[in-house]
Design a protein around this motif. Structure first.
Motif, short mmCIF file in Angstrom:
data_model
loop_
_atom_site.label_atom_id
_atom_site.label_comp_id
_atom_site.label_asym_id
_atom_site.label_seq_id
_atom_site.Cartn_x
_atom_site.Cartn_y
_atom_site.Cartn_z
N UNK A 3 0.81 -1.22 0.00
CA UNK A 3 0.00 0.00 0.00
C UNK A 3 0.85 1.27 0.00
N UNK A 4 2.18 1.11 0.15
CA UNK A 4 3.08 2.27 0.17
C UNK A 4 3.45 2.67 -1.24
N UNK A 5 3.20 3.93 -1.59
CA UNK A 5 3.57 4.45 -2.90
C UNK A 5 4.85 5.26 -2.74
N UNK A 6 5.97 4.69 -3.17
CA UNK A 6 7.27 5.35 -3.01
C UNK A 6 7.52 6.39 -4.09
N UNK A 53 20.42 17.38 -10.91
CA UNK A 53 20.29 17.10 -9.49
C UNK A 53 18.92 16.53 -9.17
N UNK A 54 18.89 15.53 -8.31
CA UNK A 54 17.63 14.95 -7.82
C UNK A 54 17.61 15.18 -6.32
N UNK A 55 16.71 16.06 -5.86
CA UNK A 55 16.73 16.48 -4.46
C UNK A 55 15.36 16.29 -3.83
N UNK A 56 15.34 16.42 -2.51
CA UNK A 56 14.11 16.31 -1.76
C UNK A 56 14.40 15.81 -0.36
N UNK A 57 13.44 15.92 0.55
CA UNK A 57 13.65 15.47 1.92
C UNK A 57 13.84 13.96 2.02
N UNK A 58 14.32 13.51 3.18
CA UNK A 58 14.44 12.07 3.41
C UNK A 58 13.07 11.42 3.25
N UNK A 59 13.06 10.26 2.58
CA UNK A 59 11.80 9.56 2.35
C UNK A 59 11.02 10.06 1.16
N UNK A 60 11.62 10.94 0.36
CA UNK A 60 10.92 11.51 -0.80
C UNK A 60 10.80 10.52 -1.95
N UNK A 85 17.35 20.70 -12.06
CA UNK A 85 17.09 20.03 -10.79
C UNK A 85 15.67 19.49 -10.80
N UNK A 86 15.52 18.24 -10.35
CA UNK A 86 14.22 17.61 -10.18
C UNK A 86 13.99 17.44 -8.68
N UNK A 87 12.81 17.84 -8.21
CA UNK A 87 12.52 17.81 -6.77
C UNK A 87 11.39 16.83 -6.49
N UNK A 88 11.65 15.89 -5.57
CA UNK A 88 10.64 14.94 -5.12
C UNK A 88 10.23 15.26 -3.70
N UNK A 89 8.96 14.99 -3.40
CA UNK A 89 8.46 15.13 -2.03
C UNK A 89 7.30 14.15 -1.88
N UNK A 90 7.42 13.25 -0.90
CA UNK A 90 6.37 12.27 -0.70
C UNK A 90 6.12 11.38 -1.90
#
Length: 252
Positions: free
Chosen positions: A15-18, A33-40, A206-211
Motif C-alpha cells: 500500500x506504500x507508494x514510493x 540534481x535529484x533532491x528532496x527530503x528524506x523519504x521523498x 534540478x528535479x525535486x521529489x516530495x512524498x
C-alpha cells in the motif's frame, strides 16, 4: 533526443507508494540534481532506473531503448551505472581490483582492463592507493573508489547517490571538481544530493521529489525560488542563502 526519459513512473510496495507518476528527462551532457527530503523516493527512483526494482507502472527509456523490465546488469551494459548511498567496496580486495570489476564490464583482456582501471584511479586521485585493501580507505576515499569503479565501465550515464554525504568541506570541493571533470569527458550525470551548496552551482537542471511526487523541475535559479520547494524542503532562510552561492553566475 534525451538520453534518459522517465515516463509516469509509479513504484508501490504493497500500500506504500514510493514514487507516484514521476516524469522527467535528461539530455546528453547534463548534470541533473535529484533532491528532496528524506523519504521523498529518490533512492527508490534510482533503483528503478538502474534495474534493481521494476516499477509498478510507467516506462523508462535509456538511449532510445525501453529498459523498464531490464535487469541491473543489462542496464549497466548499456551504459547506465550507479553508486550507492552506503558505499559497497569489496573490502578484502585491493583498490585496483575493485575498479577492475567495473573495467571488465567493457573489456575482457586483463592488460587493457588494468590500463582502464589505472586511468580511472588517477582521474579520481586514488592511484597511490591501487594496491591497498579497499576496506582500509577512509570514507571520502571509498566514495571516490565507487566513482572510479563506475567510471571504469565506460558509462553514458552515471547516477551518484549522495556521493558527498559524510565528506569534509575540502573533500566536497574535490568531489564537485571530479563531477565536473567527468561531465566534461562526455558523461551525463544524475546526482542525488542533500548538500545544496555543492549541487546547485553545477547542475543544469534540478528535479525535486516530495512524498514520492515530483513537485518541481527546472534550472537551479528557478528551483530555489519555487514556493512549493521552499515549503517542502529548503526553507526560506536556506533558499535566500543559496542565492548567494554562485548559482546566478552559472545560469547567466
Amino acid at each position: 533526443m534525451p538520453l534518459l526519459e522517465v515516463q509516469h513512473l509509479t513504484m508501490k510496495f504493497g500500500s506504500l507508494v514510493a514514487n507516484n507518476d514521476v516524469s522527467f528527462y535528461i539530455d546528453p551532457g547534463q548534470i541533473v540534481g535529484l533532491i528532496g527530503p528524506n523519504g521523498a523516493g529518490k533512492t527508490t527512483l534510482f533503483n528503478c532506473i538502474s534495474g534493481f526494482y521494476h516499477p509498478s507502472s510507467g516506462k523508462i527509456v535509456f538511449d532510445d531503448k525501453d529498459v523498464t523490465t531490464f535487469s541491473a546488469y543489462q542496464i549497466a551494459r548499456l551504459g547506465a551505472v550507479r553508486t550507492f548511498q552506503v558505499v559497497k567496496p569489496l573490502k578484502e580486495m585491493t583498490v585496483l581490483d575493485n575498479v577492475l570489476v567495473g573495467a571488465f564490464l567493457r573489456e575482457k583482456q586483463t592488460g587493457k582492463a588494468i590500463e582502464i582501471a589505472d586511468q580511472c584511479l588517477d582521474a579520481c586521485h586514488l592511484g597511490e592507493f591501487r594496491n591497498s585493501l579497499a576496506g582500509s580507505l577512509p570514507i571520502g576515499f571509498k566514495k571516490r573508489l565507487e566513482m572510479a569503479r563506475t567510471l571504469a565501465t565506460g558509462p553514458k550515464l552515471m547516477m551518484l547517490d549522495e556521493a558527498m554525504a559524510g565528506l569534509t568541506s575540502t573533500e566536497i570541493k574535490e568531489a564537485v571538481r571530479l563531477i565536473q571533470k567527468i561531465r566534461d569527458s562526455g558523461v551525463t550525470l544524475l546526482v542525488v544530493e542533500h548538500i545544496m551548496e555543492a549541487i546547485m552551482p553545477i547542475a543544469d537542471k534540478v528535479v525535486v521529489l516530495e512524498g514520492g511526487n515530483k513537485i518541481a523541475e527546472g534550472p537551479p535559479r528557478e528551483i530555489i525560488e519555487d514556493e512549493q520547494v521552499i515549503k517542502a524542503y529548503l526553507g526560506e532562510k536556506f533558499s535566500q542563502r543559496l542565492k548567494t552561492t554562485g548559482i546566478k553566475n552559472k545560469q547567466e
